[in-house]
Write a protein that holds these residues in place. Structure first.
Motif, PDB file in Angstrom:
ATOM      1  N   GLN A   1      -2.062 -31.724 -11.173  1.00 48.93           N
ATOM      2  CA  GLN A   1      -2.925 -31.024 -10.188  1.00 48.93           C
ATOM      3  C   GLN A   1      -3.180 -29.443 -10.642  1.00 48.93           C
ATOM      4  OE1 GLN A   1      -1.559 -32.870  -6.181  1.00 48.93           O
ATOM      5  NE2 GLN A   1      -3.435 -31.624  -5.926  1.00 48.93           N
TER       6      GLN A   1
ATOM      7  N   GLY B   1      -6.470 -28.604 -12.803  1.00 49.74           N
ATOM      8  CA  GLY B   1      -7.230 -28.131 -11.876  1.00 49.74           C
ATOM      9  C   GLY B   1      -8.525 -28.666 -11.838  1.00 49.74           C
TER      10      GLY B   1
ATOM     11  N   ASP C   1      -7.558 -31.617  -9.707  1.00 52.71           N
ATOM     12  CA  ASP C   1      -6.922 -30.921  -8.490  1.00 52.71           C
ATOM     13  C   ASP C   1      -7.681 -31.368  -7.190  1.00 52.71           C
ATOM     14  OD1 ASP C   1      -5.240 -29.329  -6.932  1.00 52.71           O
ATOM     15  OD2 ASP C   1      -6.332 -27.566  -7.399  1.00 52.71           O
TER      16      ASP C   1
ATOM     17  N   ARG D   1       2.563 -27.518  -7.847  1.00 51.15           N
ATOM     18  CA  ARG D   1       0.994 -27.370  -8.007  1.00 51.15           C
ATOM     19  C   ARG D   1       1.018 -25.849  -8.027  1.00 51.15           C
ATOM     20  NH1 ARG D   1      -2.840 -26.313  -4.216  1.00 51.15           N
ATOM     21  NH2 ARG D   1      -5.026 -26.329  -4.937  1.00 51.15           N
TER      22      ARG D   1
END
Length: 393
Positions: free
Chosen positions: A216, A220, A224, A274
């Motif tokens: 994630q 992105g 994500d 993350r």
């Protein structure tokens, strides 16, 4: 020629003098053709810090020193390791089989192997019941038996006088439960299975959570966004209701509970990892690695993930604490391990159902409280050791 000694004196006077300790270190200064030359410094090699025989960095050395400086967490770790290590050999501490038998000149290890009754002069080829008075007499006539400290397994029905639960006695140090089984033996085995379940769940959920959080944070964008929405929906599912429904379909066991809890516990570390990857993916060293053509897999696991493990490690003792509490809660409600299994939650449920036998609830509560408190103290010490703002006291 007469001026030569005088010039040597002037040269010696202009020559820079070595500071104290420079001569011993090998520094010699001189004036040769108007230049000052310095010999290389040769000293003893600098010893690298080691831990358990392996070299470590100064940063790791500082973290270990910080952890040791926290006396409460340091000694809690040792106490927990001693208790857990002892429980791993529960079969040699609490068992209804002898550890060693000497019979007719031969040695037997019943705690590790099954032997038929005929091996000791009996008439039945079935598994030997060493607590049977007849078998005991056969063995003692031609040898001896070495019993564990507690001569009961966690599922052994003792010979305590009823009604059950029976109070503590010289034979049953912490009494018996409502089925006549030794409480101390069940506590030892219950402690072991609780810690093993917590360690397995913590390790597997951490691996999955770190991998999901790394994907994630590093990529992105739509990756994500999609995974974050999925985690929000997945975390909102009622875990307890699913356990109740599935418990009516299949009989729960250790691996079934571990797999089911793993489906919902892996999300605990995703947000932490993350956030670390979102912060680190724009650092200069990551951009330089991309410019050099390094693959994303190498950047994630070799360059970014080591920096994210600091935040992950500080959470692991608390995740282990929660995993043990989850198993205890399920056993207390009756949706955990199969009936008859050694469990701290099952002992707490017996204490609730048998208020006239306070030794059941008190002993289970004390073991659980000590275990969870030790893990909390260890977690706090690890968190402080990895905090760069903390210094060795």
């Amino acid at each position: 020629m007469d001026d030569l000694p005088e010039s040597e004196d002037v040269s010696a006077a202009l020559r820079p003098r070595a500071l104290p300790g420079q001569e011993a270190a090998g520094i010699v200064a001189g004036n040769v053709a108007g230049r000052v030359t310095t010999a290389p410094v040769i000293g003893p090699p600098i010893a690298r810090a080691t831990f358990l025989g392996r070299p470590i960095t100064p940063l790791t050395r500082r973290r270990i020193d910080n952890f040791r400086a926290n006396r409460r967490g340091f000694w809690s770790l040792w106490i927990f390791l001693v208790l857990f290590g002892t429980s791993l050999f529960a079969e040699f501490i609490a068992n209804d089989r002898p550890m060693l038998v000497r019979y007719d000149g031969a040695f037997y290890v019943p705690v590790l192997h099954d032997y038929p009754e005929t091996a000791f002069g009996g008439v039945f080829p079935s598994e030997t019941d060493y607590r049977d008075p007849a078998v005991d007499k056969l063995i003692r006539d031609k040898g001896w038996m070495l019993w564990p400290l507690i001569p009961f397994h966690y599922d052994t029905i003792t010979n305590a006088s009823g009604p059950f639960p029976a109070p503590p006695s010289p034979t049953n140090w912490l009494g018996t439960d409502d089925e006549g089984r030794d409480v101390l033996a069940r506590l030892i085995y219950g402690f072991r299975i609780s810690v093993l379940f917590g360690l397995a769940l913590t390790l597997l959920s951490s691996v999955i959570g770190v991998a999901a959080g790394a994907v994630q944070g590093f990529f992105g964008g739509i990756v994500d966004l999609g995974l974050q929405r999925f985690i929000e929906i997945w975390s909102g599912l009622p875990v307890l209701y699913l356990l109740i429904i599935l418990a009516t379909l299949v009989e729960p066991n250790f691996w079934w509970l571990l797999g089911l809890m793993l489906l919902f516990s892996w999300t605990s570390l995703v947000d932490v990892v993350r956030a670390e990857f979102l912060r680190a993916r724009n650092f200069d060293y990551v951009r330089a690695a991309r410019a050099l053509g390094v693959t994303n897999r190498v950047i994630i696991f070799r360059h970014v993930l080591p920096n994210a493990t600091v935040a992950t490690i500080t959470f692991l003792p608390f995740i282990l604490n929660g995993s043990i509490t989850t198993l205890t809660s399920l056993d207390f409600l009756g949706f955990g391990l199969p009936p008859g299994s050694a469990s701290l939650g099952e002992l707490l449920a017996q204490g609730k159902a048998n208020l006239q036998a306070p030794w059941l609830g008190i002993t289970a509560f004390c073991v659980l409280a000590v275990m969870l408190s030790l893990l909390i103290f260890i977690g706090e010490a690890v968190r402080d050791a990895f905090d760069p703002r903390k210094a060795v006291a």
